[in-house]
Design an enzyme around this catalytic site. Structure first.
Site, short mmCIF file in Angstrom:
data_model
loop_
_atom_site.label_atom_id
_atom_site.label_comp_id
_atom_site.label_asym_id
_atom_site.label_seq_id
_atom_site.Cartn_x
_atom_site.Cartn_y
_atom_site.Cartn_z
N THR A 197 0.82 -1.22 0.00
CA THR A 197 0.00 0.00 0.00
C THR A 197 0.85 1.27 0.00
O THR A 197 1.98 1.26 0.50
CB THR A 197 -0.90 -0.01 1.26
OG1 THR A 197 -1.46 1.28 1.45
CG2 THR A 197 -0.13 -0.36 2.52
N ASP A 198 0.27 2.35 -0.50
CA ASP A 198 0.96 3.66 -0.44
C ASP A 198 1.15 4.14 0.99
O ASP A 198 1.98 5.01 1.26
CB ASP A 198 0.18 4.71 -1.27
CG ASP A 198 -1.27 4.90 -0.87
OD1 ASP A 198 -1.75 4.24 0.08
OD2 ASP A 198 -1.95 5.71 -1.52
N GLU A 199 0.37 3.57 1.93
CA GLU A 199 0.41 4.08 3.30
C GLU A 199 1.76 3.85 3.99
O GLU A 199 2.07 4.48 4.99
CB GLU A 199 -0.73 3.48 4.12
CG GLU A 199 -2.05 3.75 3.45
CD GLU A 199 -3.27 3.54 4.31
OE1 GLU A 199 -3.17 3.63 5.53
OE2 GLU A 199 -4.34 3.30 3.72
N TYR A 223 -1.54 -0.15 11.09
CA TYR A 223 -1.74 -0.87 9.83
C TYR A 223 -0.56 -0.62 8.89
O TYR A 223 0.05 -1.56 8.37
CB TYR A 223 -3.05 -0.43 9.17
CG TYR A 223 -3.14 -0.79 7.70
CD1 TYR A 223 -3.23 -2.12 7.28
CD2 TYR A 223 -3.12 0.21 6.70
CE1 TYR A 223 -3.29 -2.44 5.92
CE2 TYR A 223 -3.18 -0.11 5.36
CZ TYR A 223 -3.26 -1.44 4.97
OH TYR A 223 -3.32 -1.77 3.63
N LYS A 241 2.32 -3.19 7.40
CA LYS A 241 2.54 -3.43 5.96
C LYS A 241 3.98 -3.10 5.57
O LYS A 241 4.60 -3.81 4.78
CB LYS A 241 1.56 -2.60 5.12
CG LYS A 241 0.10 -3.03 5.21
CD LYS A 241 -0.16 -4.44 4.70
CE LYS A 241 -0.02 -4.58 3.21
NZ LYS A 241 -0.46 -5.94 2.74
P1 NAD Z 1 -9.89 -7.07 2.81
O1 NAD Z 1 -9.85 -6.72 4.26
O2 NAD Z 1 -11.12 -6.79 2.03
O3 NAD Z 1 -9.57 -8.63 2.62
C1 NAD Z 1 -8.56 -9.26 3.34
C2 NAD Z 1 -8.73 -10.77 3.14
O4 NAD Z 1 -7.67 -11.43 3.83
C3 NAD Z 1 -10.05 -11.30 3.72
O5 NAD Z 1 -10.63 -12.20 2.81
C4 NAD Z 1 -9.61 -12.04 4.98
O6 NAD Z 1 -10.45 -13.12 5.32
C5 NAD Z 1 -8.21 -12.50 4.59
N1 NAD Z 1 -7.36 -12.70 5.77
C6 NAD Z 1 -7.17 -11.84 6.81
N2 NAD Z 1 -6.34 -12.38 7.71
C7 NAD Z 1 -5.98 -13.60 7.22
C8 NAD Z 1 -5.12 -14.62 7.69
N3 NAD Z 1 -4.47 -14.51 8.86
N4 NAD Z 1 -4.96 -15.73 6.94
C9 NAD Z 1 -5.62 -15.86 5.75
N5 NAD Z 1 -6.46 -14.92 5.27
C10 NAD Z 1 -6.63 -13.80 5.99
O7 NAD Z 1 -8.62 -6.34 2.18
P2 NAD Z 1 -8.45 -5.67 0.75
O8 NAD Z 1 -8.92 -4.28 0.80
O9 NAD Z 1 -8.95 -6.60 -0.28
O10 NAD Z 1 -6.85 -5.61 0.68
C11 NAD Z 1 -6.11 -6.72 0.17
C12 NAD Z 1 -4.63 -6.38 0.21
O11 NAD Z 1 -4.39 -5.20 -0.55
C13 NAD Z 1 -4.09 -6.09 1.61
O12 NAD Z 1 -2.80 -6.64 1.69
C14 NAD Z 1 -4.02 -4.58 1.67
O13 NAD Z 1 -3.00 -4.15 2.55
C15 NAD Z 1 -3.70 -4.24 0.24
N6 NAD Z 1 -4.15 -2.91 -0.23
C16 NAD Z 1 -5.45 -2.54 -0.07
C17 NAD Z 1 -5.87 -1.29 -0.55
C18 NAD Z 1 -7.31 -0.85 -0.43
O14 NAD Z 1 -7.62 0.28 -0.80
N7 NAD Z 1 -8.21 -1.68 0.01
C19 NAD Z 1 -4.95 -0.44 -1.17
C20 NAD Z 1 -3.62 -0.87 -1.31
C21 NAD Z 1 -3.24 -2.12 -0.84
P1 TYD Z 2 -10.32 4.50 4.40
O1 TYD Z 2 -11.30 4.08 3.37
O2 TYD Z 2 -10.40 3.91 5.76
O3 TYD Z 2 -8.87 4.28 3.76
P2 TYD Z 2 -7.42 4.75 4.31
O4 TYD Z 2 -7.53 5.25 5.68
O5 TYD Z 2 -6.67 3.47 4.24
O6 TYD Z 2 -6.96 5.78 3.34
O7 TYD Z 2 -10.40 6.08 4.57
C1 TYD Z 2 -10.22 6.94 3.45
C2 TYD Z 2 -10.28 8.36 3.97
O8 TYD Z 2 -11.60 8.61 4.46
C3 TYD Z 2 -9.34 8.62 5.14
O9 TYD Z 2 -8.81 9.94 5.03
C4 TYD Z 2 -10.25 8.53 6.36
C5 TYD Z 2 -11.59 9.02 5.82
N1 TYD Z 2 -12.79 8.43 6.47
C6 TYD Z 2 -13.77 9.28 7.01
O10 TYD Z 2 -13.67 10.52 6.93
N2 TYD Z 2 -14.85 8.70 7.60
C7 TYD Z 2 -15.00 7.37 7.71
O11 TYD Z 2 -16.01 6.89 8.30
C8 TYD Z 2 -13.99 6.51 7.14
C9 TYD Z 2 -14.11 5.02 7.24
C10 TYD Z 2 -12.91 7.09 6.54
#
Ligand code: NAD
Ligand code: TYD
Length: 367
Positions: free
Chosen positions: A156-158, A181, A185
């Site tokens: 992630t960019d975070e 988090y 990561k």
């Molecule tokens: P999500 O929370 O929707 O899904 C996570 C999945 O991992 C779930 O199906 C969960 O059951 C499984 N999981 C959790 N713990 C586990 C464990 N111990 N063993 C096996 N499975 C497990 O997450 P997402 O948003 O789909 O993100 C997926 C990946 O992409 C993550 O690594 C996250 O850091 C990365 N990512 C997400 C975003 C975003 O915007 N959502 C952006 C950049 C990177």
């Molecule tokens: P989020 O979707 O949790 O992603 P991330 O924190 O990983 O970027 O949040 C996106 C942005 O939205 C972040 O600046 C926090 C804000 N946010 C709110 O203002 N209210 C909310 O209820 C949530 C979940 C997020």
């Protein structure tokens, strides 16, 4: 009002749920058995579907613990596909990971499984270290012993921390994670790269900006706001609402991972971003406008502790070296995503029962 970017060649079908093959459909040469960890989550399930649609030569083993965020309904349409298997398991379980790799002849790992929500990491950081750090190390070690051909670690960019008003993160930006988090990561990224450097494990790391699209769990900004608006509940905007995120459609993220998996250089990191920066408050207003709901549903609430102000990704390495471009415009993607949630009420009503209610009370009402 909405910025238009990139081309519009990719889209979702009538159901709004399937990521059509977008720009990059390179064959994943010699990859026959792909272990996708976290394939029942938001991005993982979109990626599993993408691979099965785009690569008829590949088999997918979805390994997922089915935490609160994992949902097999996300993949209901591919159950019965002979090239797909699901195994319920935790990435921290070395014995089971070894067994699955051996029994399914896994040669490629795409590692999504993680605890993924910043707010939950503030409420309880322990499981983030367990899954994201220790679990990743278990997978890397199992991959090393098994002689895996490619290991793509999804990040992630975070991990880069927070930006001021100008500039973007490049792959050279220092790691400066601010939330538990992000710290977990960053640790997992470093472990993955260390396994490449030390043991020659064929690792590649991707770091993506915020994703949106179908099947996102409604704890994250966009689905939470859509569903609250649909239910005429308040839309809780943290702080002043001026924090900025760079949004990318999940279909574009899947295509980018596919590209890096096929042609990314081993030991390298690739940023993935949408070049699509939005203030949170503006996203929320677009959602309300699209749904025809009033802005007085917005409520500015207590800010997230340590809230990163701005993220923006420079993806030029990926674009120039591997010829990837996002295919969705935000205009198209956000409207289709809103329509997807409108159509899939049964899906979100089911995931919002039980544990979600408890989380929502703790997070938004301090109970
Ligand atoms: P999500 O929370 O929707 O899904 C996570 C999945 O991992 C779930 O199906 C969960 O059951 C499984 N999981 C959790 N713990 C586990 C464990 N111990 N063993 C096996 N499975 C497990 O997450 P997402 O948003 O789909 O993100 C997926 C990946 O992409 C993550 O690594 C996250 O850091 C990365 N990512 C997400 C975003 C975003 O915007 N959502 C952006 C950049 C990177
Ligand atoms: P989020 O979707 O949790 O992603 P991330 O924190 O990983 O970027 O949040 C996106 C942005 O939205 C972040 O600046 C926090 C804000 N946010 C709110 O203002 N209210 C909310 O209820 C949530 C979940 C997020």
């Amino acid at each position: 009002m909405l910025p238009v970017r990139a081309s519009t060649t990719g889209h979702q079908d009538g159901e709004g749920s399937r990521c059509k093959p977008i720009l990059t459909t390179f064959p994943l040469v010699s990859m026959k058995h792909v272990l996708v960890t976290g394939g029942a989550g938001f991005i993982g399930s979109n990626f599993v579907r993408h691979v099965l649609q785009v690569h008829p030569d590949l088999r997918v083993i979805n390994y997922d613990a089915l935490t609160y965020a994992g949902n097999l309904e996300n993949l209901a349409d591919i159950v019965g596909n002979p090239r797909y298997r699901f195994v319920r398991g935790n990435i921290c379980d070395r014995r089971l990971v070894d067994e699955v790799i051996r029994e399914h002849g896994v040669d490629t790992v795409v590692h999504f499984a993680a605890e993924s929500h910043v707010d939950r990491s503030i409420l309880d950081a322990g499981v983030f270290v367990q899954t994201n750090v220790l679990g990743t190390q278990v997978l890397l070690e199992a991959a090393r012993v098994a002689g895996i051909e490619k290991f793509l670690h999804v990040s992630t960019d975070e991990v880069y921390g927070s930006l001021g008003p100008a500039g973007k993160f490049t792959e050279e930006s220092p790691l400066h994670p601010n939330s538990p988090y992000a710290a977990s990561k960053a640790s997992s990224d470093l472990l993955a790269l260390a396994y490449h450097h030390t043991f020659g494990l064929p690792v590649v790391v991707t770091r993506c900006s915020n994703n949106y699209g179908p099947y996102q769990f409604p704890e994250k900004l966009i689905p939470l706001m859509i569903i609250n608006a649909l239910n005429d509940r308040i839309l809780p905007v943290y702080g002043d609402g001026l924090n900025i995120r760079d949004w990318l459609h999940v279909g574009d993220h899947c295509a980018a991972i596919d590209t890096v998996l096929s042609r990314g250089r081993l030991g390298e990191t690739y940023n993935i971003g949408g070049n699509n920066e939005w203030k949170n408050i503006d996203i929320v207003k677009v959602i309300l406008m699209t749904l025809g709901k009033p802005e007085n549903l917005i409520s500015f609430v207590k800010d997230r502790p340590g809230h990163d102000r701005r993220y923006a990704m420079d993806s030029s390495k990926l674009c120039d070296e591997l010829d990837w471009q996002p295919a969705f415009t935000f205009e198209q993607g956000i409207v289709e995503t809103i329509q997807w949630y409108v159509k899939h009420e049964t899906w979100w009503r089911r995931v919002m029962t039980g544990e979600y209610q408890e989380y929502y009370r703790k997070q938004y009402h301090g109970a």
